[in-house]
Design an enzyme around this catalytic site. Structure first.
Site, PDB file in Angstrom:
ATOM      1  N   HIS A 213       0.099 -42.784  13.701  1.00 49.79           N
ATOM      2  CA  HIS A 213       1.002 -43.422  12.756  1.00 49.79           C
ATOM      3  C   HIS A 213       1.907 -42.335  12.191  1.00 49.79           C
ATOM      4  O   HIS A 213       1.564 -41.134  12.211  1.00 49.79           O
ATOM      5  CB  HIS A 213       0.221 -44.067  11.614  1.00 49.79           C
ATOM      6  CG  HIS A 213      -0.527 -45.306  12.014  1.00 49.79           C
ATOM      7  ND1 HIS A 213       0.096 -46.416  12.545  1.00 49.79           N
ATOM      8  CD2 HIS A 213      -1.853 -45.620  11.936  1.00 49.79           C
ATOM      9  CE1 HIS A 213      -0.798 -47.356  12.769  1.00 49.79           C
ATOM     10  NE2 HIS A 213      -2.002 -46.897  12.412  1.00 49.79           N
TER      11      HIS A 213
ATOM     12  N   CYS B 263       5.661 -44.111  14.550  1.00 43.99           N
ATOM     13  CA  CYS B 263       6.720 -44.758  13.784  1.00 43.99           C
ATOM     14  C   CYS B 263       7.433 -43.728  12.921  1.00 43.99           C
ATOM     15  O   CYS B 263       6.844 -42.726  12.506  1.00 43.99           O
ATOM     16  CB  CYS B 263       6.139 -45.851  12.889  1.00 43.99           C
ATOM     17  SG  CYS B 263       5.524 -47.271  13.790  1.00 43.99           S
TER      18      CYS B 263
END
Length: 468
Positions: free
Chosen positions: A275, A318
């Site tokens: 992430h 991301c």
């Protein structure tokens, strides 16, 4: 030997849904192997399908073949859809024509190029036959509520898990001696064996106490295995580390930078999968590792064994939480021309501060290098000024970015330098759309990008070893 053609009723079901199938069907090795196991497809047919370069063409090729593969082809195809978790397409095919008449009609696909005769037609006119055996078959379709509940869970993640193609396993195509000899002079040296060291850090499971907002990256383990395989085939010595805290990642990278093997190899690769936010990625403890620190660790000052050698970075994370919903392309040219960036020659000899700095270096025997050079970094999503793009990841087949990178490296590294490969990856990512009907994420988009301070062409020259 197969009986003659598919039942007419089954052909009509394929024809009614051909447009949707071409857009949404994932033709991967598991689906093809299932059809081969049922003796619906021959080995040569399977190879011809998987050789197609786009998802649409693979789907189209399969749909051309199925109606000619006997009365069992339709039920075997439905069974393969269930095995590959594409039950929604199976349910669509089973939908009655009466229900279709109450809905908006769906256009059928048109072959891009029809083969000789009528072989290119998806459906042939044959005598109507009954298919009670298929109608009474024992397979059960999932309920709409079950599908909705399953999708609801996946949309809570920072990285959205949506349908996409599976990674290909085609062997890396080899570079030819003629190509190497004609390109080696203007490119980075790439002859050592191994070509270099490769580090893959993949965070899949996060501490539920320390990182309460970070969901498990289901499908992340697919990405790190794909990267391990492709870079091993490209003759890199690959180390994979999974589920590290932020400090664990720092320690791992520091140890990697200090490895003496860098002295005798020609390049290095670093892949970070987790992430992330703009400029940083998360450790499993919810703490951030700054990407600028990562790049600094490999610069000419901190990693002298890699001076003048290409350093490749691939970041699957991301860079924000905003979904790129895309925009409709207006009529006209496919691309618009934007003003080019201003060319700056700040380091040109004889100008301003550069001159004074050079005067201070007179008499020194060594050539100076910039602090940071010879790097290329591919990002799964864009750095946006107002919004950042959330990278797409499929829970079973991995992320779009890693899939396309894997495909491009396997098929094109034999004769394409890495910067152009990254442009190809960008083009493939641009074409992809998420599939999540009934949600705000339906037809969502992603756009990858890369930055480069490479000073030469970077060819990997796969499977070529010069004879001295």
């Amino acid at each position: 030997m197969l009986e003659c053609g598919m039942l007419e009723q089954d052909k009509r079901a394929l024809r009614r849904r051909s447009a949707i199938l071409c857009k949404q069907l994932v033709v991967d090795e598991l689906l093809i192997q299932s059809l081969q196991a049922d003796e619906i497809l021959t080995e040569s047919m399977a190879e011809s399908i998987m050789a197609e370069q786009t998802s649409h063409k693979r789907s189209w090729r399969l749909l051309l073949l199925l109606p000619k593969r006997g009365p069992r082809a339709f039920s075997s195809f439905c069974s393969a859809l269930r095995e590959t978790e594409q039950q929604h397409l199976c349910e669509l095919l089973a939908q009655s024509p009466e229900k279709d008449s109450r809905e908006t009609p769906v256009e059928t696909i048109q072959p891009e190029e029809e083969p000789e005769g009528n072989a290119g037609r998806v459906v042939r006119q044959t005598t109507e036959k009954k298919r009670e055996r298929f109608v009474e078959s024992s397979y059960r379709l999932p309920t709409q509520e079950g599908i909705a509940a399953k999708r609801a869970r996946t949309h809570e993640s920072m990285e959205f898990s949506l349908d996409a193609d599976s990674p290909i396993n085609t062997p890396v195509l080899p570079c030819t001696p003629d190509f190497y000899l004609s390109h080696c002079q203007q490119s980075y040296r790439m002859t050592s064996s191994p070509r270099g060291l490769a580090l893959v850090i993949s965070n899949v499971t996060f501490d539920p106490c320390a990182a309460t907002d970070l969901d498990p990256r289901k499908g992340g383990e697919v990405d790190d295995e794909v990267l391990r395989k492709v870079f091993t085939e490209l003759d890199y010595s690959v180390t994979v580390n999974r589920d590290l805290t932020a400090q664990g990642m720092r320690t791992c990278i520091e140890n990697f930078c200090r490895r003496s093997d860098h002295r005798t190899t020609d390049s290095c690769v670093v892949c970070l999968l987790s992430h992330g936010v703009e400029g940083a990625i998360y450790g499993t403890d919810g703490q951030l590792l700054q990407l600028d620190w990562v790049f600094e660790s490999f610069d000419n000052a901190h990693c002298p064994l890699l001076q003048n050698k290409p350093k490749m970075f691939f970041i699957q994370a991301c860079r924000g939480e905003e979904m790129d919903c895309g925009v409709e392309q207006i009529d006209g040219p496919a691309r618009t021309c934007s003003p080019s960036c201003e060319q700056r020659d700040a380091g040109r000899e004889g100008q301003g501060d550069a001159t004074s700095r050079q005067r201070g270096d007179l008499g020194r025997p060594r050539i100076k290098l910039p602090q940071r050079s010879d790097m290329i970094c591919g990002f799964a999503s864009l750095k946006g000024q107002r919004i950042c793009t959330a990278a797409m990841r499929n829970t079973k087949r991995g992320s779009w970015f890693i899939q396309e990178l894997n495909t491009a490296l396997r098929l094109h590294s034999r004769d394409t330098h890495l910067a152009d490969i990254m442009v190809q990856v960008n083009g493939r990512i641009k074409e992809r759309e998420g599939y999540a009907p009934g949600t705000a994420h339906h037809r969502c988009k992603e756009m990858s990008e890369f930055t480069s301070s490479l000073c030469k062409d970077l060819y990997l020259f796969p499977k070529y070893q010069p004879q001295y």
